[in-house]
Design an enzyme around this catalytic site. Structure first.
Site, short mmCIF file in Angstrom:
data_model
loop_
_atom_site.label_atom_id
_atom_site.label_comp_id
_atom_site.label_asym_id
_atom_site.label_seq_id
_atom_site.Cartn_x
_atom_site.Cartn_y
_atom_site.Cartn_z
N GLY A 86 8.32 -0.48 0.44
CA GLY A 86 7.83 -0.38 1.90
C GLY A 86 8.59 -1.71 2.70
O GLY A 86 9.19 -2.18 2.35
N ALA A 87 7.90 -1.76 4.20
CA ALA A 87 8.43 -2.71 4.68
C ALA A 87 7.45 -2.91 5.82
O ALA A 87 6.48 -2.33 6.34
CB ALA A 87 9.89 -2.49 5.70
N ASP A 88 7.48 -4.35 6.31
CA ASP A 88 6.59 -4.65 7.42
C ASP A 88 7.23 -4.33 8.91
O ASP A 88 6.44 -3.99 9.90
CB ASP A 88 6.47 -6.22 7.41
CG ASP A 88 5.41 -6.55 6.17
OD1 ASP A 88 4.69 -5.65 5.87
OD2 ASP A 88 6.30 -7.21 5.30
N GLU A 97 11.20 -8.66 -4.74
CA GLU A 97 11.79 -7.16 -4.00
C GLU A 97 13.25 -7.57 -3.81
O GLU A 97 13.92 -6.73 -3.73
CB GLU A 97 10.95 -7.09 -2.54
CG GLU A 97 9.51 -6.79 -3.03
CD GLU A 97 8.65 -6.87 -1.93
OE1 GLU A 97 7.50 -6.14 -1.67
OE2 GLU A 97 8.95 -7.47 -0.70
N SER A 120 0.91 -1.16 0.14
CA SER A 120 0.06 0.19 -0.02
C SER A 120 0.84 1.21 0.02
O SER A 120 0.55 2.35 -0.60
CB SER A 120 -0.84 0.04 1.28
OG SER A 120 -0.19 -0.21 2.38
N GLY A 123 7.47 -8.89 2.89
CA GLY A 123 6.88 -9.95 2.54
C GLY A 123 5.28 -10.32 2.93
O GLY A 123 4.81 -11.12 2.60
N GLY A 124 4.82 -9.13 3.46
CA GLY A 124 3.79 -9.49 4.05
C GLY A 124 2.69 -9.38 2.75
O GLY A 124 1.55 -9.85 2.90
N GLY A 125 3.09 -8.75 1.70
CA GLY A 125 2.35 -8.88 0.57
C GLY A 125 2.88 -9.95 -0.51
O GLY A 125 2.48 -10.23 -1.70
C1 5RP Z 1 5.16 -6.72 0.10
C2 5RP Z 1 6.06 -6.17 1.17
C3 5RP Z 1 5.31 -4.68 1.59
O1 5RP Z 1 6.44 -3.68 1.25
C4 5RP Z 1 5.10 -4.58 3.11
O2 5RP Z 1 4.49 -5.82 3.38
C5 5RP Z 1 4.58 -3.63 3.56
O3 5RP Z 1 3.38 -3.30 3.10
P1 5RP Z 1 2.46 -1.84 3.35
O4 5RP Z 1 3.19 -0.84 2.47
O5 5RP Z 1 1.06 -2.21 2.68
O6 5RP Z 1 2.51 -1.87 4.83
O7 5RP Z 1 6.92 -6.32 1.79
O8 5RP Z 1 5.57 -8.01 -0.07
#
Ligand code: 5RP
Length: 222
Positions: free
Chosen positions: A86-88, A107, A34, A99-101
């Site tokens: 982005g990052a988690d 990446e 996002s 990797g949340g997505g």
């Molecule tokens: C996807 C990712 C994203 O960067 C991570 O999940 C952060 O997502 P968001 O910007 O929606 O908080 O690693 O694989």
């Protein structure tokens, strides 16, 4: 500000950050999620200033194309000036969990090719010790149970992310209850398990810059 407003503020700050780097032959690496989506939307206003992009997921590629921004295959470019994603979670050394997505492997590949990795995140993502966010591990489907057993030996509690198939056709295990005190060591340990494609620790190649959206404004951590 809400979390979404903080994400938008860092997306805008990231565009300001990279504007001086953009030339007519510049390739920009684009992440997933996002926050990356908000960055893509901001970047679109400046698409005439650079050549094109490499995307870390099919979803980001579609969004970029929707804005009329060229998307190149990574194999057709010599490298990238900058990668924005982005990052988690991030610790203060800019070691990340991503990797949340489910886009972690692409990446990590795009980040490896970039001269500079700029991470964009809201302040909820900054932690002292990584591991509250379950660590995503991309696995070859037939190796899923074997890898899960090996991850238990490392002290984690892996959970199969049901219904998710990565852009590479693989599965994701989310590993809970890891207190990651040595991210580089754990990244290498997990990657050496047969059947693992990669894991979501970005520690061997951390971010170079973290633009962090806070209630006091966007902070730059290096
Ligand atoms: C996807 C990712 C994203 O960067 C991570 O999940 C952060 O997502 P968001 O910007 O929606 O908080 O690693 O694989």
């Amino acid at each position: 500000m809400t979390q979404d407003e903080l994400k938008k503020a860092v997306a805008q700050a990231a565009v300001e950050y990279i504007l001086p780097l953009l030339e007519e032959d510049t390739i920009v690496g684009i992440g997933t999620g996002s926050t990356a989506n908000l960055f893509i939307d901001e970047l679109a206003q400046h698409k005439h200033l650079f050549d094109g992009t490499v995307a870390s997921s099919d979803a980001s590629a579609e969004r970029l194309k929707g804005h009329g921004i060229p998307v190149y295959d990574l194999n057709s470019v010599a490298g990238m000036r900058v990668y924005i994603d982005g990052a988690d979670e991030s610790n203060h050394y800019l070691h990340l969990i991503k990797g949340g997505g489910a886009a972690l492997t692409r990446e990590k590949i795009v980040a490896a090719c970039a001269e500079e990795f700029v991470c964009i995140a809201d302040e909820s993502k900054l932690v002292n010790v990584l591991g509250d966010f379950p660590l995503p591990v991309e696995v070859i489907p037939m190796a899923r149970s074997y890898v899960a057993r090996e991850l238990v030996k490392l002290g984690g509690d892996p959970v199969y992310r049901e219904g998710v198939v990565t852009d590479n056709g693989n599965h994701i295990l989310d590993v809970y209850n890891l207190e990651i005190v040595d991210p580089i060591k754990l990244e290498n340990q997990i990657n050496s398990i047969v059947g693992v494609v990669t894991n979501g620790l970005f520690a061997s190649r951390p971010a170079d810059v973290l633009l962090l959206g806070t209630q006091e404004g966007v902070k730059t951590l290096k």
